[in-house]
Write a protein that holds these residues in place. Structure first.
Motif, PDB file in Angstrom:
ATOM      1  N   ASN A 164     -16.678  36.559 118.500  1.00 29.05           N
ATOM      2  CA  ASN A 164     -15.912  37.630 117.868  1.00 29.05           C
ATOM      3  C   ASN A 164     -14.578  37.098 117.371  1.00 29.05           C
ATOM      4  O   ASN A 164     -14.150  35.986 117.709  1.00 29.05           O
ATOM      5  CB  ASN A 164     -15.686  38.772 118.869  1.00 29.05           C
ATOM      6  CG  ASN A 164     -15.441  40.101 118.191  1.00 29.05           C
ATOM      7  OD1 ASN A 164     -15.414  40.183 116.960  1.00 29.05           O
ATOM      8  ND2 ASN A 164     -15.265  41.141 118.973  1.00 29.05           N
ATOM      9  N   LEU A 179     -17.371  32.198 119.111  1.00 28.60           N
ATOM     10  CA  LEU A 179     -17.783  32.318 117.713  1.00 28.60           C
ATOM     11  C   LEU A 179     -18.048  30.964 117.081  1.00 28.60           C
ATOM     12  O   LEU A 179     -18.818  30.863 116.116  1.00 28.60           O
ATOM     13  CB  LEU A 179     -16.695  33.051 116.916  1.00 28.60           C
ATOM     14  CG  LEU A 179     -16.945  33.289 115.439  1.00 28.60           C
ATOM     15  CD1 LEU A 179     -18.183  34.166 115.223  1.00 28.60           C
ATOM     16  CD2 LEU A 179     -15.721  33.936 114.785  1.00 28.60           C
ATOM     17  N   ALA A 183     -20.752  30.283 114.140  1.00 27.52           N
ATOM     18  CA  ALA A 183     -20.311  30.000 112.771  1.00 27.52           C
ATOM     19  C   ALA A 183     -20.842  28.646 112.296  1.00 27.52           C
ATOM     20  O   ALA A 183     -21.166  28.478 111.119  1.00 27.52           O
ATOM     21  CB  ALA A 183     -18.789  30.030 112.703  1.00 27.52           C
ATOM     22  N   VAL A 192     -16.195  34.974 108.545  1.00 20.10           N
ATOM     23  CA  VAL A 192     -15.827  35.919 109.609  1.00 20.10           C
ATOM     24  C   VAL A 192     -14.334  36.216 109.570  1.00 20.10           C
ATOM     25  O   VAL A 192     -13.911  37.382 109.627  1.00 20.10           O
ATOM     26  CB  VAL A 192     -16.219  35.377 110.987  1.00 20.10           C
ATOM     27  CG1 VAL A 192     -15.779  36.340 112.092  1.00 20.10           C
ATOM     28  CG2 VAL A 192     -17.720  35.141 111.069  1.00 20.10           C
ATOM     29  N   HIS A 195     -13.341  38.386 106.712  1.00 21.91           N
ATOM     30  CA  HIS A 195     -13.711  39.774 106.996  1.00 21.91           C
ATOM     31  C   HIS A 195     -12.646  40.458 107.847  1.00 21.91           C
ATOM     32  O   HIS A 195     -12.228  41.587 107.547  1.00 21.91           O
ATOM     33  CB  HIS A 195     -15.060  39.787 107.725  1.00 21.91           C
ATOM     34  CG  HIS A 195     -15.438  41.111 108.302  1.00 21.91           C
ATOM     35  ND1 HIS A 195     -16.271  42.007 107.666  1.00 21.91           N
ATOM     36  CD2 HIS A 195     -15.097  41.704 109.481  1.00 21.91           C
ATOM     37  CE1 HIS A 195     -16.422  43.080 108.409  1.00 21.91           C
ATOM     38  NE2 HIS A 195     -15.724  42.926 109.522  1.00 21.91           N
ATOM     39  N   GLU A 196     -12.182  39.780 108.885  1.00 19.71           N
ATOM     40  CA  GLU A 196     -11.183  40.388 109.776  1.00 19.71           C
ATOM     41  C   GLU A 196      -9.843  40.539 109.064  1.00 19.71           C
ATOM     42  O   GLU A 196      -9.154  41.558 109.230  1.00 19.71           O
ATOM     43  CB  GLU A 196     -11.033  39.541 111.042  1.00 19.71           C
ATOM     44  CG  GLU A 196     -12.299  39.419 111.866  1.00 19.71           C
ATOM     45  CD  GLU A 196     -12.866  40.763 112.312  1.00 19.71           C
ATOM     46  OE1 GLU A 196     -12.076  41.739 112.427  1.00 19.71           O
ATOM     47  OE2 GLU A 196     -14.077  40.848 112.526  1.00 19.71           O
ATOM     48  N   ASP A 256     -16.538  43.179 104.458  1.00 16.50           N
ATOM     49  CA  ASP A 256     -17.466  42.102 104.118  1.00 16.50           C
ATOM     50  C   ASP A 256     -17.215  41.609 102.699  1.00 16.50           C
ATOM     51  O   ASP A 256     -17.172  40.399 102.437  1.00 16.50           O
ATOM     52  CB  ASP A 256     -18.918  42.584 104.238  1.00 16.50           C
ATOM     53  CG  ASP A 256     -19.428  42.573 105.672  1.00 16.50           C
ATOM     54  OD1 ASP A 256     -18.763  41.959 106.536  1.00 16.50           O
ATOM     55  OD2 ASP A 256     -20.482  43.184 105.928  1.00 16.50           O
ATOM     56  N   ALA A 273     -22.489  32.918 104.245  1.00 16.31           N
ATOM     57  CA  ALA A 273     -22.467  34.250 104.863  1.00 16.31           C
ATOM     58  C   ALA A 273     -23.866  34.708 105.255  1.00 16.31           C
ATOM     59  O   ALA A 273     -24.038  35.404 106.266  1.00 16.31           O
ATOM     60  CB  ALA A 273     -21.839  35.262 103.904  1.00 16.31           C
ATOM     61  N   TRP A 277     -25.161  35.614 109.170  1.00 15.21           N
ATOM     62  CA  TRP A 277     -25.606  36.899 109.673  1.00 15.21           C
ATOM     63  C   TRP A 277     -27.053  36.878 110.133  1.00 15.21           C
ATOM     64  O   TRP A 277     -27.460  37.707 110.953  1.00 15.21           O
ATOM     65  CB  TRP A 277     -25.357  37.987 108.632  1.00 15.21           C
ATOM     66  CG  TRP A 277     -23.953  38.476 108.781  1.00 15.21           C
ATOM     67  CD1 TRP A 277     -22.886  38.183 107.999  1.00 15.21           C
ATOM     68  CD2 TRP A 277     -23.454  39.271 109.856  1.00 15.21           C
ATOM     69  NE1 TRP A 277     -21.753  38.753 108.507  1.00 15.21           N
ATOM     70  CE2 TRP A 277     -22.073  39.436 109.642  1.00 15.21           C
ATOM     71  CE3 TRP A 277     -24.042  39.874 110.961  1.00 15.21           C
ATOM     72  CZ2 TRP A 277     -21.275  40.171 110.506  1.00 15.21           C
ATOM     73  CZ3 TRP A 277     -23.243  40.604 111.821  1.00 15.21           C
ATOM     74  CH2 TRP A 277     -21.879  40.747 111.597  1.00 15.21           C
ATOM     75  N   MET A 280     -26.376  35.897 113.612  1.00 15.25           N
ATOM     76  CA  MET A 280     -25.838  37.049 114.332  1.00 15.25           C
ATOM     77  C   MET A 280     -26.959  38.017 114.713  1.00 15.25           C
ATOM     78  O   MET A 280     -26.985  38.563 115.828  1.00 15.25           O
ATOM     79  CB  MET A 280     -24.802  37.767 113.463  1.00 15.25           C
ATOM     80  CG  MET A 280     -23.487  37.025 113.313  1.00 15.25           C
ATOM     81  SD  MET A 280     -22.493  37.092 114.811  1.00 15.25           S
ATOM     82  CE  MET A 280     -20.888  36.609 114.151  1.00 15.25           C
TER      83      MET A 280
END
Length: 331
Positions: A164, A179, A183, A192, A195-196, A256, A273, A277, A280
């Motif tokens: 995370n 993470l 990644a 990631v 995105h944050e 995203d 990406a 995912w 993920m």
């Protein structure tokens, strides 16, 4: 992002009157407010008063909603952000939350290799914030607002198995070491982190706070109407599935997209990406809740969205990185 959600509860305690007659109990079953057994009164009786209370709540909610509307330069959409919440206030809230997290978690040595690598990725992403905002705003015929101009960026790596990361208002970021293996490379990590960062840039936290105030008004209106706790809970649950959760998922999809454009403009490979995912999704082991009951889109939905965004992301990378950026991404 760290979830925050409240649940509705009853505002008035139910009570039993041991001296009530059977006839009175039957009347209560027919009318939850117990008015059928009483003579009708002219003017503002209990029901009339409740109606006016509801009207007052509705009027205030409408005023709050329309007086706090603004345009998001990243999406061109009308969003709700409380005008009484200044950038300084928002940044202070972010700093307070960040300090609390760091006091409970264990950041790694800032001079360690992983910390230096994460900071390097963050620096490249942050350097493109203004350009990406300007480009996305221009697509909508808008001017960039440069809300992040006064952010004091800070990045820490926290020792944890969590896969995370987060970014708080004011530019306070953290990446969990769990993470890193997910990644796999700097491109996946940039997706990631982008995105944050996008969540903070788009003020999603402030939007949720404003929406939360409307939700509180709705709960108060339900209580003032005489709605019992069970019914109010049912109404709020239905609201969550039909409105609150889709709203949260929309924020994730927006982050995203903006995050992918940031990564591409910073010369990372946006194509990473998709496999990110996929990994993920595999991590969940099929245990994720159905999308309609989640604050986040499913891995499958995110993959489809990110795939559709690839041409746009590649155009961003070409614009800012040229052939050198393309070669670096493919190398």
């Amino acid at each position: 992002m760290p979830p925050m959600r409240g649940s509705g509860s009853g505002w008035f305690d139910n009570f039993d009157d041991d001296g009530a007659s059977r006839r009175g109990e039957q009347a209560m079953r027919q009318d939850p407010f117990g008015n059928q057994g009483a003579p009708r009164r002219r003017g503002l009786g209990g029901g009339g008063l409740r109606i006016w209370v509801l009207v007052a709540f509705a009027a205030y909610a409408a005023y709050y909603y329309f007086s706090n509307r603004t345009v998001d330069p990243y999406t061109g959409e009308q969003v709700m952000i409380d005008k009484n919440l200044s950038a300084a206030d928002e940044n202070a809230l972010g700093l307070q939350a960040y300090q609390e997290i760091l006091s409970q978690e264990r950041p790694v040595d800032p001079n360690s290799e992983v910390a230096r690598q994460i900071r390097s990725i963050a620096e490249r992403l942050i350097a493109r914030v203004d350009e990406v905002e300007a480009d996305l705003a221009a697509e909508k015929g808008l001017q960039a607002q440069n809300f992040a101009a006064n952010f004091e960026w800070q990045v820490n790596v926290i020792q944890s198995d969590q896969a995370n990361a987060f970014a708080l208002p004011g530019g306070k970021m953290a990446v969990y070491t769990g993470l890193v293996p997910v990644a796999r490379n700097q491109d996946g990590m940039a997706v990631v982190m982008g995105h944050e960062i996008a969540h903070a840039l788009m003020r999603h936290g402030a939007q949720r706070m404003a929406r939360g105030k409307l939700e509180q008004i709705g709960q108060m209106a339900g209580a003032a109407s005489g709605m019992d706790a069970g019914t109010l809970q049912t109404v709020m649950s239905a609201y969550g599935v039909t409105s609150a959760l889709p709203y949260a998922r929309a924020h994730e999809s927006q982050a995203d997209e903006v995050g992918l454009m940031l990564a591409a403009a910073a010369c990372f490979d946006p194509a990473e990406a998709v496999p990110l995912w996929e990994r993920m999704g595999q991590m969940s082991g099929g245990q994720s809740p159905p999308e309609f009951a989640s604050t986040h889109p499913s891995a499958e939905t995110r993959i489809q969205h990110l795939q559709a965004l690839q041409p746009k992301a590649l155009a961003f990378r070409q614009k800012y990185c040229g052939q050198a950026g393309t070669a670096a991404a493919n190398g």
